[in-house]
Design a protein around this motif. Sequence first.
Motif, short mmCIF file in Angstrom:
data_model
loop_
_atom_site.label_atom_id
_atom_site.label_comp_id
_atom_site.label_asym_id
_atom_site.label_seq_id
_atom_site.Cartn_x
_atom_site.Cartn_y
_atom_site.Cartn_z
N GLU A 77 47.45 12.72 12.01
CA GLU A 77 47.08 13.41 13.25
C GLU A 77 46.13 12.55 14.10
O GLU A 77 46.25 12.51 15.33
N VAL A 80 48.22 9.80 15.82
CA VAL A 80 48.98 10.33 16.96
C VAL A 80 48.05 10.62 18.13
O VAL A 80 48.36 10.31 19.29
N LYS A 85 51.60 9.00 20.20
CA LYS A 85 52.89 9.42 19.65
C LYS A 85 53.11 8.71 18.32
O LYS A 85 52.22 8.01 17.84
N LEU A 86 54.30 8.88 17.74
CA LEU A 86 54.63 8.18 16.50
C LEU A 86 56.12 7.87 16.48
O LEU A 86 56.95 8.77 16.64
N ALA A 127 54.24 13.27 9.23
CA ALA A 127 54.75 12.33 10.24
C ALA A 127 55.99 12.89 10.93
O ALA A 127 56.15 12.75 12.15
N HIS A 130 55.56 15.01 13.92
CA HIS A 130 55.09 14.34 15.14
C HIS A 130 56.07 13.27 15.64
O HIS A 130 55.94 12.81 16.78
#
Length: 247
Positions: A77, A80, A85-86, A127, A130
């Motif tokens: 978290e 991100v 973003k990821l 992950a 996201h």
Amino acid sequence: MAQSLKGKVALVTGGSRGIGAAIAKRLAADGARVAITYAKDANSATDVVKAIEAAGGKALAIQADAAEPEAVQAAVEKAVAALGKLDVLVNNAGTAIPKPFVDTTLEEMDHVINLNIRGMFVTTKVALQHMNDNGRIIMIGSCVGERNLTPGLAAYAATKGAVKMFAQSLSREVGSRGITVNNVQPGPIDTDLNPASGDWATPQKAVTALNRYGHVDEVAALVAFVASPEAAYITGANLTVDGGTNA
């Protein structure tokens, strides 16, 4: 160098040294903004970030023991939040405790399982919540997850066999989002954990076809390719970079 990952954000667990550090630097060189996690060695993590920034990249180090679920969740978290973003997750954090299985303690078994399997599960789950469509999940497994020629690695090999099946299985669940899931399986690579000059090196080198240890950059190069747009049709694959150990 072509910026094949320009505009992408990557998270590399266990990125302060060895294979993880090489992967972080290579993804950054290819244009990604990179977050790394580290368990204890803040100095090494800072060195990786500085090296990436000195080369013109953007990087961030986050303290998080991959065996601690709450820390892992917070780290994803934080990455991100900081980078926006990821797109790429590299599950690199892991360890081996080489010794005959009969001498392995319950604590050692738990540690290897919690780091190599549970930590990877938790990191991947958070992950995925996201990750952008067409993202990349890359496991760093091991050639011993398919075929083990080295005594003293029974528990470790079992965890890497689990990594292999998790990658294959998960690829079928996330393929509709264009997310690929692949397992890169290094053989003997020259790192602090498994030095090419160590006592343990002779039997490992002997079972390679190339009669040498690999370099961390050789693993990073394969990870960078799998992370790139060119590898969009490769998923559920186990890709060895092991000098022919499993040949």
